[in-house]
Design a protein around this motif. Structure first.
Motif, PDB file in Angstrom:
ATOM      1  N   LEU A  77       0.863  -1.177   0.000  1.00  9.47           N
ATOM      2  CA  LEU A  77       0.000   0.000   0.000  1.00  9.47           C
ATOM      3  C   LEU A  77       0.903   1.231   0.000  1.00  9.47           C
ATOM      4  N   VAL A  78       0.518   2.263  -0.747  1.00 13.36           N
ATOM      5  CA  VAL A  78       1.384   3.432  -0.884  1.00 13.36           C
ATOM      6  C   VAL A  78       0.635   4.722  -0.547  1.00 13.36           C
ATOM      7  N   ASN A  79       1.426   5.688  -0.130  1.00 13.03           N
ATOM      8  CA  ASN A  79       0.934   7.033   0.183  1.00 13.03           C
ATOM      9  C   ASN A  79       1.367   7.951  -0.961  1.00 13.03           C
ATOM     10  N   TYR A  80       0.383   8.406  -1.748  1.00 16.32           N
ATOM     11  CA  TYR A  80       0.701   9.284  -2.872  1.00 16.32           C
ATOM     12  C   TYR A  80       0.931  10.724  -2.422  1.00 16.32           C
ATOM     13  N   GLY A  81       0.713  10.978  -1.138  1.00 16.19           N
ATOM     14  CA  GLY A  81       0.972  12.301  -0.597  1.00 16.19           C
ATOM     15  C   GLY A  81      -0.162  12.800   0.268  1.00 16.19           C
ATOM     16  N   GLY A  82       0.171  13.151   1.522  1.00 23.03           N
ATOM     17  CA  GLY A  82      -0.810  13.736   2.413  1.00 23.03           C
ATOM     18  C   GLY A  82      -1.751  12.770   3.090  1.00 23.03           C
ATOM     19  N   ALA A  83      -1.476  11.470   3.020  1.00 19.67           N
ATOM     20  CA  ALA A  83      -2.390  10.484   3.606  1.00 19.67           C
ATOM     21  C   ALA A  83      -2.276  10.453   5.125  1.00 19.67           C
ATOM     22  N   THR A  84      -3.341   9.998   5.767  1.00 16.54           N
ATOM     23  CA  THR A  84      -3.365   9.784   7.210  1.00 16.54           C
ATOM     24  C   THR A  84      -3.446   8.291   7.494  1.00 16.54           C
ATOM     25  N   ALA A  85      -3.186   7.946   8.753  1.00 15.35           N
ATOM     26  CA  ALA A  85      -3.303   6.543   9.155  1.00 15.35           C
ATOM     27  C   ALA A  85      -4.716   6.026   8.918  1.00 15.35           C
ATOM     28  N   ALA A  86      -5.713   6.863   9.178  1.00 12.90           N
ATOM     29  CA  ALA A  86      -7.104   6.444   8.982  1.00 12.90           C
ATOM     30  C   ALA A  86      -7.368   6.092   7.521  1.00 12.90           C
TER      31      ALA A  86
END
Length: 352
Positions: free
Chosen positions: A308-317
């Motif tokens: 799973l990836v964070n494309y930018g600005g993601a939160t844990a939720a």
């Protein structure tokens, strides 16, 4: 029990608020009300006094196997112990000791450069040496427990130093006694036994068919092949935030495996010593159509469905909402429960 000399630095720890955004590979924005940095093992016993004041302890290594909330609850101890040495050697093996704050991949490279085989299949796994036993890290047919010789840890409950052997660590698939009781022990050093009668472990298809591993490859050739495969398949956390493989490969009985294989041709599974099977979670997720899909700022990587990836600005939720959606679809289609591999750190209550 480990004894410290009077000359070893044991400076007092001074907890301060900190920004953890740079200290987790998922690149999640996160802060903590109190952080300390462990530079010397002699500082570790102080955590037994400090942690209860803040409502708990999170030991942070490379931050590569964590999902951090926007605000962490408790005291954060960043592990910065450094050092690698050849502890002992006999006719059969070398025992290498590394301090908990050392880079795991750095340790693997250190051994390969000296011609010491045994860790090469575990190359490029992010994180620190101290975190490796917690997760019993593994890749391409080798787990840490296969090379484990012992470790030193401080028991915060009993306030004493302890030496652990493999049985005391209770290693299992991506599991250990340290993972089951988070916040109790602080690992400060790990010892690994590297056999001199080294043989390459090439059980996984990616390694068996690799052109550089034909014939009789050495540890360096296996190391370079593993690094190449991982770089090709997995996103670099410095470029795209991620925590590596997000889901464990589920373990099922032989009967469950046979039933699924009859219904789903092409099912990928690996026979285990206990007679059961380990299913390829990435294959299950891919077959459910999740590879490359996004949910807002998070998504499933386009080349590896386990990530799973964070494309930018993601939160844990948002990360966990995606994980729950993936788990739901896999369970609905295959009747198999996926378990998250990273530690999901609990958040502090919102401030007024």
């Amino acid at each position: 029990m480990r004894v410290f000399s009077d000359s070893e630095p044991q400076a007092g720890l001074d907890p301060r608020p900190c920004d953890l955004s740079r200290f987790n590979t998922f690149a999640l924005a996160s802060t903590a009300p109190a952080c300390v940095q462990i530079m010397h093992a002699g500082q570790v016993p102080q955590l037994a006094e400090l942690a209860p004041r803040y409502g708990g302890l999170l030991v942070l290594g490379g931050g590569s196997n964590l999902v951090l909330p926007e605000r962490v609850r408790g005291l954060v101890a960043r592990m910065a112990l450094r050092g690698i040495r050849l502890q002992s050697e006999d006719a059969d093996a070398r025992v290498v000791e590394a301090q908990a704050g050392e880079s795991w991949h750095g340790l693997v490279a250190y051994c390969v450069e000296r011609g010491w085989g045994g860790l090469e299949n575990l190359a490029l796994i992010p994180g620190t040496v101290g975190a490796a036993p917690v997760q019993n890290i593994g890749a391409y047919g080798v787990e840490l427990r296969d090379r484990f010789a012992g470790l030193t840890a401080y028991d915060l409950e009993q306030r004493r130093w302890m030496e652990f052997d493999g049985a005391q660590c209770a290693f299992a698939y991506r599991d250990s006694v340290f993972k089951q009781a988070p916040g109790r022990w602080v690992i400060t050093s790990v010892r690994l036994r590297l056999p001199k009668a080294w043989r390459p472990v090439l059980d996984y298809p990616d390694l068996r068919r690799h052109p550089r591993l034909a014939g009789e490859p050495g540890a360096r050739e296996v190391y370079e092949a593993v690094c190449g495969i991982r770089r090709e398949k997995l996103p670099d956390p410095a470029v795209l935030g991620n925590a590596g493989s997000f889901f464990k490969n589920p373990l099922v009985s032989a009967q469950v495996y046979r039933n699924l294989a009859e219904r789903f041709p092409g099912l990928v599974g690996y026979a285990q010593e206990d007679g059961g099977y380990k299913l390829a979670a990435g294959w299950l997720i891919d077959q459910c159509g999740w590879k490359g899909r996004r949910m807002g700022p998070v998504g499933v990587h386009e080349r590896q469905a386990l990530v799973l990836v964070n494309y930018g600005g993601a939160t844990a939720a948002e990360v966990m909402a995606l994980a729950d959606a993936v788990r739901h679809d896999v369970r609905q289609r295959y009747g198999v429960a996926l378990e998250a591999e990273p530690v999901v750190v609990p958040g502090a209550p919102a401030e007024d």
